[in-house]
Each structure stands twice: as structure tokens, then as C-alpha cells.
Scaffold this motif. Structure first.
Motif, PDB file in Angstrom:
ATOM      1  N   LEU A  62      37.637  27.224  46.005  1.00  0.00           N
ATOM      2  CA  LEU A  62      37.423  28.624  45.652  1.00  0.00           C
ATOM      3  C   LEU A  62      37.244  29.485  46.898  1.00  0.00           C
ATOM      4  O   LEU A  62      37.791  30.594  46.990  1.00  0.00           O
ATOM      5  N   LEU A  65      40.585  30.093  48.470  1.00  0.00           N
ATOM      6  CA  LEU A  65      41.352  31.076  47.706  1.00  0.00           C
ATOM      7  C   LEU A  65      40.802  32.481  47.926  1.00  0.00           C
ATOM      8  O   LEU A  65      41.563  33.447  48.025  1.00  0.00           O
ATOM      9  N   HIS A  66      39.491  32.605  48.018  1.00  0.00           N
ATOM     10  CA  HIS A  66      38.876  33.904  48.256  1.00  0.00           C
ATOM     11  C   HIS A  66      39.216  34.408  49.655  1.00  0.00           C
ATOM     12  O   HIS A  66      39.536  35.586  49.854  1.00  0.00           O
ATOM     13  N   VAL A  70      43.488  35.525  47.365  1.00  0.00           N
ATOM     14  CA  VAL A  70      44.015  35.216  46.039  1.00  0.00           C
ATOM     15  C   VAL A  70      42.997  35.617  44.970  1.00  0.00           C
ATOM     16  O   VAL A  70      43.370  36.115  43.909  1.00  0.00           O
ATOM     17  N   LEU A  71      41.710  35.421  45.261  1.00  0.00           N
ATOM     18  CA  LEU A  71      40.645  35.780  44.325  1.00  0.00           C
ATOM     19  C   LEU A  71      39.900  37.007  44.827  1.00  0.00           C
ATOM     20  O   LEU A  71      39.620  37.131  46.022  1.00  0.00           O
ATOM     21  N   THR A  72      39.560  37.898  43.902  1.00  0.00           N
ATOM     22  CA  THR A  72      38.735  39.046  44.263  1.00  0.00           C
ATOM     23  C   THR A  72      37.285  38.588  44.369  1.00  0.00           C
ATOM     24  O   THR A  72      36.948  37.458  43.990  1.00  0.00           O
ATOM     25  N   ASP A  73      36.437  39.482  44.861  1.00  0.00           N
ATOM     26  CA  ASP A  73      35.016  39.141  44.978  1.00  0.00           C
ATOM     27  C   ASP A  73      34.414  38.818  43.609  1.00  0.00           C
ATOM     28  O   ASP A  73      33.625  37.885  43.471  1.00  0.00           O
ATOM     29  N   GLU A  74      34.791  39.598  42.592  1.00  0.00           N
ATOM     30  CA  GLU A  74      34.263  39.380  41.244  1.00  0.00           C
ATOM     31  C   GLU A  74      34.751  38.049  40.670  1.00  0.00           C
ATOM     32  O   GLU A  74      33.984  37.291  40.056  1.00  0.00           O
ATOM     33  N   GLU A  75      36.028  37.742  40.857  1.00  0.00           N
ATOM     34  CA  GLU A  75      36.578  36.480  40.358  1.00  0.00           C
ATOM     35  C   GLU A  75      35.919  35.287  41.054  1.00  0.00           C
ATOM     36  O   GLU A  75      35.599  34.285  40.422  1.00  0.00           O
ATOM     37  N   PHE A  76      35.728  35.424  42.362  1.00  0.00           N
ATOM     38  CA  PHE A  76      35.088  34.359  43.126  1.00  0.00           C
ATOM     39  C   PHE A  76      33.660  34.135  42.636  1.00  0.00           C
ATOM     40  O   PHE A  76      33.231  33.003  42.417  1.00  0.00           O
ATOM     41  N   ALA A  79      33.695  32.443  39.118  1.00  0.00           N
ATOM     42  CA  ALA A  79      34.087  31.030  39.173  1.00  0.00           C
ATOM     43  C   ALA A  79      32.991  30.201  39.829  1.00  0.00           C
ATOM     44  O   ALA A  79      32.709  29.065  39.394  1.00  0.00           O
ATOM     45  N   LYS A  80      32.368  30.729  40.844  1.00  0.00           N
ATOM     46  CA  LYS A  80      31.289  30.021  41.526  1.00  0.00           C
ATOM     47  C   LYS A  80      30.096  29.822  40.586  1.00  0.00           C
ATOM     48  O   LYS A  80      29.531  28.710  40.516  1.00  0.00           O
TER      49      LYS A  80
END
Length: 86
Positions: A62, A65-66, A70-76, A79-80
Motif C-alpha cells: 500500500l 502504491l501511495h 496510484v492511491l490517494t491519501d484517503e484511499e491509502f 486500506a490501511k
């Protein structure tokens, strides 16, 4: 002859007690084995829980990807939190 009769009776009683004790022991052991087998059969045989190393590897992926964008701060963050169980 009274002494011989008493010795014989004592031997018979002791032998009977030993035989009964052994039978009780065998029956109890068989009962416990059966209970253990039933308990083992009732235990869930599902997949084991994920080990800690797997969580660490997922977090590293993750983070990569961050970092790559690939991942936004919110998505990261979402997922975390899911991996950490928060």
C-alpha cells in the motif's frame, strides 16, 4: 482352617477389586477418547488467521502504491485501517 479360608477370601476380594478397577479405568478411557473425537470433529476446519507478516507485506505494498501516486491519501488511509482492523 479359618486362617486359610480368610486368606483365600481376601485374595478373591482383592482380585475382584483389581478386575473391577481395571474395567472402570478402560471404560472411562474409552469414554474420554470418544468425547475428544467428537470435540475434534466439531472444531472449525476453516482457513487459519492471517499472520502478522502478511499484514506487514500488505502495508508495504500500500505504501508503495501511495508513493507512486496510484492511491490517494484517503484511499491509502482507508486500506490501511482495513488491514490494521481499525
Amino acid at each position: 482352617m479359618g486362617l486359610l479360608r480368610m486368606a483365600t477370601r481376601t485374595a478373591v476380594v482383592a482380585g475382584t477389586a483389581t478386575a473391577v478397577s481395571g474395567r472402570v479405568h478402560r471404560r472411562q478411557a474409552a469414554k474420554w477418547e470418544q468425547e475428544d473425537a467428537q470435540q475434534y470433529a466439531q472444531e472449525p476446519q476453516g482457513a487459519p488467521a492471517q499472520p502478522e507478516d502478511d499484514s506487514a507485506a500488505q502495508l508495504q505494498n500500500l505504501a508503495q502504491l501511495h508513493t507512486q501516486g496510484v492511491l490517494t491519501d484517503e484511499e491509502f488511509a482507508a486500506a490501511k485501517a482495513k488491514i490494521l482492523g481499525i
